[in-house]
Enzyme design. Structure first.
Site, PDB file in Angstrom:
ATOM      1  N   SER A 141       0.852  -1.186   0.000  1.00 15.29           N
ATOM      2  CA  SER A 141       0.000   0.000   0.000  1.00 15.29           C
ATOM      3  C   SER A 141       0.887   1.233   0.000  1.00 15.29           C
ATOM      4  O   SER A 141       2.052   1.182   0.415  1.00 15.29           O
ATOM      5  CB  SER A 141      -0.892   0.017   1.250  1.00 15.29           C
ATOM      6  N   TYR A 154      -1.809  -0.021  10.585  1.00 14.38           N
ATOM      7  CA  TYR A 154      -1.807  -0.405   9.175  1.00 14.38           C
ATOM      8  C   TYR A 154      -0.485  -0.036   8.503  1.00 14.38           C
ATOM      9  O   TYR A 154       0.105  -0.838   7.769  1.00 14.38           O
ATOM     10  CB  TYR A 154      -2.982   0.284   8.474  1.00 14.38           C
TER      11      TYR A 154
END
Length: 252
Positions: A141, A154
């Site tokens: 990501s 995250y």
């Protein structure tokens, strides 16, 4: 047909970016095996592919459970032969507070977003080493390098995936196995569309910061993944491919 004679194993392949990867890999000639916890979506996609003359296998498995993951992987090998390419796509979001997050919540999150990247390698690497070749693509990501408030832990997990990608690339290079990461930005999955719809004007605000003036589509990520799985990228390893429309180049 970039992936003719390849057997690709995809985690989290029933929906979103994962489904786009499964579809594009099949379109490029690969035999595709994929797992997910969404049985209905997984079975539907597999049926669509098989009914169109492609070769696909779906099994229900939770990547956080190694025995389930191993069983599904072995079923795929029994059906289609050794896996030549792996895509680690399964993952969940986390918007936790570093003070109130519990040890169990931390462990459960990393069991899905980071640990399976190692576990799938553990399963696939023996055959790849024997064959002197293979490709592993880890879906990371933009948060692996750039993040913003409210995304703990995250960003930590995605940074860890990048680190693991680099080390696997270095360790497995002598076996002619390539390992790379792909880091999407804003991609219009069902999850993203739901988030955008939850607040009036959110889509316009999000698009206003995109250098290309729009968000990406899942198949735009998939095409980069299939390139990295193919023999058209034989000298690409240990890298992180940003598929973010240039967002990572933008200063706040």
């Amino acid at each position: 047909m970039k992936l003719a004679n390849k057997h690709i194993f995809v985690t989290g392949g029933a929906k979103g970016i994962g489904a786009a990867i499964v579809q594009d890999a099949a379109d490029e000639g690969a035999t595709v095996s994929f797992i997910d916890i969404d049985v209905a979506a997984g079975e539907k996609l597999a049926a669509q592919l098989n009914n169109s003359g492609k070769k696909a296998f779906f099994a229900k498995a939770n990547v956080a459970n190694f025995e389930e993951l191993k069983s599904a992987f072995n079923q795929a090998v029994s059906k289609f032969g050794d896996v030549t390419g792996v895509v680690n796509n399964a993952g969940v979001n986390s918007h936790a507070d570093p003070v109130t997050m519990t040890d169990k919540e931390w462990d459960d999150f990393f069991a899905v977003d980071m640990k399976p990247v190692w576990l799938t390698a553990k399963l696939a690497l023996p055959a790849m080493r024997k064959a002197k070749g293979g490709s592993i693509v880890n879906i990371c990501s933009i948060h692996g390098r750039l993040t913003y408030p409210g995304f703990f832990p995250y960003g930590a997990a995605k940074s860890a995936v990048l680190g693991l990608t680099r080390n696997l690339a270095l360790d497995e290079g002598k076996h002619e196995i390539r390992v790379n990461a792909v880091s999407p930005g804003y991609i219009l999955t069902d999850l993203t569309k739901g988030w955008l719809a939850a607040e009036s004007g959110r889509t316009e605000k999000a698009n206003s910061i995109q250098p290309l003036g729009r968000m990406g589509e899942p198949n735009e990520v998939a095409k980069v993944v299939t390139f990295l799985l193919s023999d058209k990228s034989t000298y690409v390893s240990g890298s992180d491919w940003a598929v973010d429309g240039g967002l990572g180049a933008r200063s706040a």
